[in-house]
Design an enzyme around this catalytic site. Structure first.
Site, PDB file in Angstrom:
ATOM      1  N   GLU A 171       0.881  -1.175   0.000  1.00 53.42           N
ATOM      2  CA  GLU A 171       0.000   0.000   0.000  1.00 53.42           C
ATOM      3  C   GLU A 171       0.911   1.216   0.000  1.00 53.42           C
ATOM      4  OE1 GLU A 171      -1.697   3.135   0.453  1.00 53.42           O
ATOM      5  OE2 GLU A 171      -1.703   2.652   2.594  1.00 53.42           O
ATOM      6  N   CYS A 217      -2.641   8.324   3.970  1.00 49.00           N
ATOM      7  CA  CYS A 217      -2.631   8.056   2.529  1.00 49.00           C
ATOM      8  C   CYS A 217      -4.007   8.294   1.927  1.00 49.00           C
ATOM      9  CB  CYS A 217      -2.141   6.644   2.246  1.00 49.00           C
ATOM     10  SG  CYS A 217      -2.935   5.376   3.219  1.00 49.00           S
TER      11      CYS A 217
END
Length: 518
Positions: free
Chosen positions: A289, A323
């Site tokens: 990720e 994020c």
């Protein structure tokens, strides 16, 4: 197949005075342990390297949280030997027993919830509500993955047989040793989720936490030990990323890599993991990720108060160090000026300061490196667009950057394209909803996004054309809930591994088909 009920951990209601007092007490309790020294943990043994990293409070940088021994290559090799040995027995431990370790760990975290949240406030600079949600998410990961493993083990028992001819089985088996490399922005939740997923699937782990939040990681190790995790199953080897991290990724005995962090590091890991080393018998799997450049789109049929509130909360929660944070607001021209004014008002109302004070909505950035990066981007923004709010910063006491909004940004501006990872919002005006979706999709990322609209056809268009892994309608673009919104993105946001989802554990295992002729 049995179904195992899962419920999310409730968040703490800080409007209740008793909860605020408990948090204050927890902060004081953590303060009593400040400055302690923390060793490596290899095969259950405490190991001192003599090479110490000093973890500090980013809200008050002269305050030492702890001294953490750093691993060398030799330590990493010993950890690998330990993990390989432990794998031979751990892989054969029944799924129910492995799941029970997670459930026990969840119970321990639940009892120590305020303590872990307070530690995050001090070491990670997390405001109370953000830290509380982080701890709750860690508990959710433990509970969810434990139940997912139980369901998968039930599925193992199913047979697809041809009557009187053969009996067939389809089962999942563990992969091997995992290199787990975790981030600092969710220093308990993501750390717990990545580690527990590997462990409950029957794998063993070399754990390298983010450098600025190593004390939190050490205390999770204590929880896992108390929960009954055998020695050697998780080996705690904090250290330098380019040295220890790369060694773990390149090692021929590493079976898979689980990583959360920046795009640049993720690309390097992906490339290094693809190389087959001498003595390596498999192609390494990578679960990654890697960040985002997330947008909230607002059309002319939107609730404009909801739009402004969603943008501000998504952009500036935990100082934009997520994020999933909204770093782009894309607004159609008909309502642009009105939404911009509402965003300006809400942003100017935000409080910023030491997050030990519950009243501060925003705290510091994680360290000097992050401070330098974000302030550099603010200077770039001043040349590319119009500064609406903020643009100021100070690292005199902690690493504080004021919430900053740039308006009238061009879609291809650097501040509209590059991940800043701080409290910087770029706002872009578009002529209509079609252009809004085009602009939303014009980055190399594809993690989260949101659309604020009451136009059903616009929502349906976005459902098909907004190319992100996690899409939200009429709400903020942060705050994915384990089990309800599996999390992971497209393009350079990573491998879309969908943490907290029903397929996540299968990425940590391999499927074996067995057929017996009758």
């Amino acid at each position: 197949m049995a179904m195992y009920t899962y419920k999310t951990e409730p968040l703490t209601d800080f409007s209740i005075e008793d909860n605020r007092l408990k948090y204050e007490e927890a902060l004081e309790g953590v303060r009593q342990r400040l400055g302690a020294t923390y060793p490596l943990i290899i095969n259950g043994e405490r190991v001192e390297s003599g090479n110490l990293y000093t973890s500090i409070n980013p809200s008050k940088k002269d305050e030492v949280i702890g001294q953490v021994h750093q691993a060398s290559i030799d330590h990493a090799e010993k950890a690998m030997t330990s993990a390989l040995d432990a794998f031979e027995t751990w892989k054969k431990v029944p799924a129910k027993v492995r799941a029970d370790v997670l459930f026990k760990a969840a119970a321990i975290l639940r009892k120590r919830k305020f303590e872990f949240s307070a530690l995050m406030t001090l070491e990670a600079g997390k405001p109370w509500s953000e830290a509380d949600a982080d701890t709750a998410e860690a508990i959710d990961f433990l509970e969810y993955y434990g139940r997912q493993m139980l369901e998968l083990s039930e599925a193992d028992k199913k047979t697809q047989s041809q009557r009187n001819i053969e009996r067939n089985e389809y089962r999942f088996i563990p992969l091997g040793v995992a290199a787990v490399i975790t981030p600092w922005n969710f220093p308990l939740a993501i750390l717990t989720g990545m580690t527990s997923a590997a462990v409950v699937s029957g794998n063993t782990v070399l754990l390298k936490p983010a450098i600025t939040t190593q004390v939190i990681a050490y205390h999770l190790m204590e929880v896992l030990e108390e929960a009954g995790l055998p020695k050697g199953v998780v080996n705690f080897i904090p250290g330098d990323g380019p040295e220890i991290g790369e060694y773990m990724v390149a090692h021929p005995k590493t079976r898979f890599v689980s990583f959360t962090g920046s795009k640049l590091v993720g690309q390097t890991i992906y490339e290094n993991a693809a190389k087959v080393r001498e003595g390596q018998k498999w192609l390494k799997r990578v679960i990654a990720e890697m960040g985002g450049k997330d947008a909230i789109v607002v059309d002319s049929d939107a609730d404009l108060d909801l739009a402004a509130n969603s943008i501000v909360k998504s952009a500036f929660g935990f100082s934009g160090q997520k994020c999933s944070a909204c770093s782009r607001a894309i607004i159609v021209k008909d309502v642009y000026d009105e939404v911009v004014e509402k965003v300006k008002t809400l942003t100017e109302e935000l409080t910023i300061g030491n997050v030990q004070d519950f009243n501060n909505f925003m705290g510091p950035l994680t360290d000097q490196k992050a401070f330098d990066k974000v302030t550099k981007y603010i200077e770039i923004g001043k040349k590319e667009a119009k500064l609406l709010v903020g643009g100021t910063s100070s690292n005199e006491e902690g690493f504080f950057v004021d919430p900053t909004v740039f308006i009238d940004c061009a879609p291809d501006a650097r501040i509209m394209q590059e991940e800043i990872f701080g409290p910087v919002l770029s706002v872009c005006k578009v002529k209509d909803f079609d252009e809004a979706i085009e602009v939303a999709n014009n980055t190399e990322y594809g993690l989260t996004g949101a659309v604020i609209s009451n136009n059903r056809m616009h929502l349906e268009k976005a459902r098909e054309d907004f190319h992100v892994g996690n899409l939200y309608f009429n709400r903020k673009c942060t705050g994915a809930i384990v089990g309800y919104q599996p999390f992971g993105g497209f393009n350079m946001s990573g491998t879309d591994s969908k943490a907290g989802g029903p397929e996540y554990l299968t990425l940590h295992m391999q499927a074996k088909s067995i057929s017996e002729m009758l």
